[in-house]
Design an enzyme around this catalytic site. Structure first.
Site, short mmCIF file in Angstrom:
data_model
loop_
_atom_site.label_atom_id
_atom_site.label_comp_id
_atom_site.label_asym_id
_atom_site.label_seq_id
_atom_site.Cartn_x
_atom_site.Cartn_y
_atom_site.Cartn_z
N ASP A 88 11.07 -5.91 -1.56
CA ASP A 88 11.44 -6.84 -2.79
C ASP A 88 11.74 -8.27 -2.16
O ASP A 88 11.38 -9.43 -2.94
CB ASP A 88 13.14 -6.32 -2.95
CG ASP A 88 13.23 -5.31 -4.16
OD1 ASP A 88 12.03 -4.71 -4.45
OD2 ASP A 88 14.37 -5.07 -4.55
N CYS B 98 -3.79 10.18 -6.63
CA CYS B 98 -3.45 9.58 -8.08
C CYS B 98 -4.52 10.13 -9.18
O CYS B 98 -4.18 10.20 -10.21
CB CYS B 98 -3.38 8.30 -8.13
SG CYS B 98 -5.05 7.27 -7.39
N ALA C 26 0.84 -1.31 0.09
CA ALA C 26 0.10 0.03 0.12
C ALA C 26 0.79 1.16 0.08
O ALA C 26 1.96 1.32 0.54
CB ALA C 26 -1.01 -0.05 1.22
N PRO C 27 0.38 2.48 -0.77
CA PRO C 27 1.19 3.67 -0.48
C PRO C 27 0.73 4.45 0.71
O PRO C 27 -0.09 3.90 1.60
CB PRO C 27 0.48 4.46 -1.68
CG PRO C 27 -0.91 3.88 -1.79
CD PRO C 27 -0.96 2.49 -1.25
N GLU D 240 -1.57 -0.50 -9.40
CA GLU D 240 -2.31 0.77 -9.44
C GLU D 240 -1.33 1.76 -9.24
O GLU D 240 -0.74 1.92 -8.27
CB GLU D 240 -3.48 1.00 -8.10
CG GLU D 240 -4.62 -0.07 -8.61
CD GLU D 240 -5.57 0.16 -9.55
OE1 GLU D 240 -5.36 1.06 -10.44
OE2 GLU D 240 -6.60 -0.51 -9.74
N GLU E 139 4.21 13.32 -12.84
CA GLU E 139 3.29 13.42 -11.68
C GLU E 139 3.92 14.18 -10.45
O GLU E 139 5.25 14.10 -10.14
CB GLU E 139 3.16 12.00 -11.19
CG GLU E 139 2.00 11.77 -10.39
CD GLU E 139 1.82 10.69 -9.68
OE1 GLU E 139 2.87 9.74 -9.60
OE2 GLU E 139 0.58 10.24 -9.24
P1 NAD Z 1 5.75 4.41 -3.85
O1 NAD Z 1 5.87 3.55 -5.05
O2 NAD Z 1 7.08 4.99 -3.19
O3 NAD Z 1 5.38 3.14 -2.39
C1 NAD Z 1 4.33 2.11 -2.79
C2 NAD Z 1 4.47 1.04 -1.94
O4 NAD Z 1 5.42 0.22 -2.44
C3 NAD Z 1 5.41 1.23 -0.46
O5 NAD Z 1 4.56 0.44 0.41
C4 NAD Z 1 6.54 1.28 -0.55
O6 NAD Z 1 7.09 0.77 0.65
C5 NAD Z 1 6.51 0.09 -1.67
N1 NAD Z 1 7.65 -0.07 -2.38
C6 NAD Z 1 8.60 0.66 -2.68
N2 NAD Z 1 9.63 -0.01 -3.19
C7 NAD Z 1 9.37 -1.14 -3.35
C8 NAD Z 1 10.12 -2.53 -3.80
N3 NAD Z 1 11.21 -2.35 -4.43
N4 NAD Z 1 9.49 -3.61 -3.57
C9 NAD Z 1 8.28 -3.71 -2.94
N5 NAD Z 1 7.85 -2.59 -2.39
C10 NAD Z 1 8.01 -1.65 -2.49
O7 NAD Z 1 4.43 5.10 -3.73
P2 NAD Z 1 4.00 6.09 -2.53
O8 NAD Z 1 4.97 7.39 -2.80
O9 NAD Z 1 3.92 5.46 -1.47
O10 NAD Z 1 2.61 6.68 -3.17
C11 NAD Z 1 2.35 7.56 -4.16
C12 NAD Z 1 2.23 6.96 -5.44
O11 NAD Z 1 1.14 6.14 -5.64
C13 NAD Z 1 1.85 7.99 -6.56
O12 NAD Z 1 2.50 7.75 -7.84
C14 NAD Z 1 0.28 7.80 -6.80
O13 NAD Z 1 -0.12 8.18 -8.12
C15 NAD Z 1 0.27 6.16 -6.51
N6 NAD Z 1 -1.21 5.90 -6.18
C16 NAD Z 1 -1.93 5.36 -7.38
C17 NAD Z 1 -3.00 5.08 -7.14
C18 NAD Z 1 -3.94 4.28 -7.96
O14 NAD Z 1 -5.24 3.75 -7.77
N7 NAD Z 1 -3.39 4.07 -9.20
C19 NAD Z 1 -3.60 5.29 -5.70
C20 NAD Z 1 -2.95 6.10 -4.83
C21 NAD Z 1 -1.43 6.30 -5.01
#
Ligand code: NAD
Length: 482
Positions: A215, A286, A152-153, A252, A384
């Site tokens: 990862d 997003c 999750a983000p 997503e 973005e």
């Molecule tokens: P992020 O990509 O930094 O992190 C998202 C998740 O991925 C976090 O839990 C993070 O710890 C994890 N992560 C990061 N590197 C990883 C790896 N190598 N392996 C596994 N997990 C890993 O995103 P964020 O900054 O938390 O959120 C913002 C982003 O999310 C924006 O780009 C936004 O557009 C997107 N978003 C998309 C939607 C959608 O429905 N499409 C909804 C909300 C947010």
């Protein structure tokens, strides 16, 4: 800054509360004041193995439960979340910097998702059972996938987790939830609160760094599906790792929503909608209405009306006022990124209409900003920002408006404002986005599908289509001639 006596949390594996195997912890900060507020386990390979093993063991029984059993469990989850919404919402506000009431309100949206999937999983759909060959009866089953890694983000931490957990659990999968490293507290408290409603191991929550522990989780051979909401770059990286074990993916990713405003649009409706949909959650959304493409006859009026509205947006520290529109951004590094993009946009000839500054050093704030007339190929239009920044471009005709709207790598959501239903429907057809709102922007419900095309990813959150993503189709044919 570090506060003394910050609480150290444990993580939830197989129904037990445990430290990281290494004993290591990492800090969680309140970005509204740059203060450490908690410590959580910094998980590694051993923790990932334990969580995935617990989920795999729980799948043996949860995956064979009836829809009714899962439905009743999810209804209980929703009730428990509602009962604790105020407390979890306040925790959410503290770790994200968003206004307290906005964070509390997100809990109700999350519990509604659990209720929706509790109902939807009881009416699976598919082909009718029949004989395509004499003496053989064919049918299609929808079975759960197995252990799902739910990543999750940080922008709506628990609400986004609910998007993933609702359809996954309703379909009979078991989950290892990894909240974003900056926002683990609401997920941990959620697990504590709803733990009694689900069998041990069905929902596990582990914390730690995305690039390290994330990862490991994605690579784990017993994880059969990875569902990630996050940045497009993260999604691509995860897709690469997941491809090595051919896992199912639900991606997503980022967005850059265009808002096409034709000359016959209602300028007040557009400006009011943008004040909300462009800046809600400090623009860290997003689907944020961040890229306005306005007709030549309405452009000047719209820029003025939008600037007037944006000057009224009340921002500040959520702890100090309860009538805020927006709080801080998620972190200092993120405010740095937003500031960098805005200053490069101005250097590249965009006009600063309002905002554009970091108002204080004490907290990750950025003023609600409007930039006019940026070039279509500029960074501020193409990438973005994920901050409180809206650009307005002037198009010359309908074809150019639609071409500009589609001319980004993203394809998550979009909107069109016009008084003409024909023009609206024509435009909706040509927009390459997972959602098109007409004379509206932002409306999402548990029943409606949300998800992107192009580099915004694939798969749907919400709606019955999410249940398709979290199940596999199995064909079974019976020889009835023996
Ligand atoms: P992020 O990509 O930094 O992190 C998202 C998740 O991925 C976090 O839990 C993070 O710890 C994890 N992560 C990061 N590197 C990883 C790896 N190598 N392996 C596994 N997990 C890993 O995103 P964020 O900054 O938390 O959120 C913002 C982003 O999310 C924006 O780009 C936004 O557009 C997107 N978003 C998309 C939607 C959608 O429905 N499409 C909804 C909300 C947010």
């Amino acid at each position: 800054m570090t506060m003394t006596n910050v609480k150290t949390y444990q993580q939830f594996i197989g129904g037990q509360w445990v430290d990281a195997a290494s004993g290591e912890t990492q800090a969680v900060e309140n970005p509204a004041v740059y203060e450490e507020i908690a410590r959580v386990p910094a998980s590694g390979q051993e923790d990932v193995n334990r969580a995935v093993d617990a989920a795999a063991e729980a799948f043996e029984s949860w995956g064979l439960t009836t829809p009714q059993t899962r439905s009743l469990a999810l209804l209980k989850v929703a009730d428990l979340l509602d009962e604790n919404a105020d407390e979890i919402g306040r925790l959410e506000s503290l770790q994200t910097g968003k206004p307290v009431q906005a964070a509390i309100d997100e809990m109700a949206v999350a519990s509604d998702l659990f209720r929706f999937f509790a109902g939807a999983c009881r009416v699976p759909e598919g082909l009718a059972v029949t004989e395509y060959v004499d003496g053989k009866t064919s049918m299609v089953r929808r079975d759960p996938v197995g252990v799902v890694a739910s990543i999750a983000p940080w922008n709506y931490p628990l609400y986004m987790a609910a998007w993933k957990l609702g359809p996954a659990l309703a379909s009979g999968n078991t989950c290892v939830l990894k909240p974003a490293s900056r926002t683990p507290l609401s997920a941990l408290r959620f697990a504590e609160v709803v733990g009694e409603a689900l069998p041990a191991g069905t929902l596990n929550v582990i914390t730690g760094s995305g690039s390290v522990m994330g990862d490991m989780l994605v690579a784990h051979p017993k994880v059969r599906m990875v569902s990630i909401t996050g940045d497009t770059a993260t999604g691509k990286h995860i897709a690469e790792i997941a491809s090595r074990t051919v896992k199912r993916l639900h991606l997503e990713l980022g967005g850059k929503a265009p808002v096409i405003v034709y000359d016959d649009a209602d300028v007040d409706l557009v400006a009011d909608t943008l004040r909300f949909a462009g800046y809600w959650n400090s623009g860290q959304d997003c689907t944020a209405a961040c890229r306005v493409i306005a007709g030549p006859g309405i452009y000047d009026k719209l820029v003025g009306a939008l600037a007037d509205r944006v000057r009224t947006i009340k921002w500040g520290n959520p702890a100090e006022a309860d009538d805020l529109d927006i709080g801080s951004l998620i972190a200092k590094s993120h405010a740095d990124k937003v500031e960098g993009m805005v200053s490069r946009a101005i250097e590249a000839r965009a006009e600063l209409v309002v905002g554009g500054r970091r108002p204080t050093d004490n907290g990750a704030y950025f003023e609600p900003t409007v930039l006019a007339n940026p070039a279509q190929d500029s960074e501020i239009v193409q990438d973005e920002v994920f901050g409180p920044v809206v650009t307005v471009q002037r198009f010359s005709d309908e074809d150019q408006a639609i071409a500009w709207a589609n001319d980004v790598k993203y394809g998550l959501s979009s909107s069109v404002f016009t008084g003409s239903i024909g023009k609206a429907m024509r435009t909706a057809r040509r927009l390459q986005f997972g959602t098109v709102w007409i004379n509206d922007h932002f409306t999402l419900t548990s029943e409606t599908p949300h998800g992107g095309v192009k580099e915004s990813g694939w798969g749907k959150d919400g709606s019955k289509y999410a249940l398709e993503d979290y199940t596999v189709i199995k064909h079974v044919t019976v020889n009835t001639g023996i």
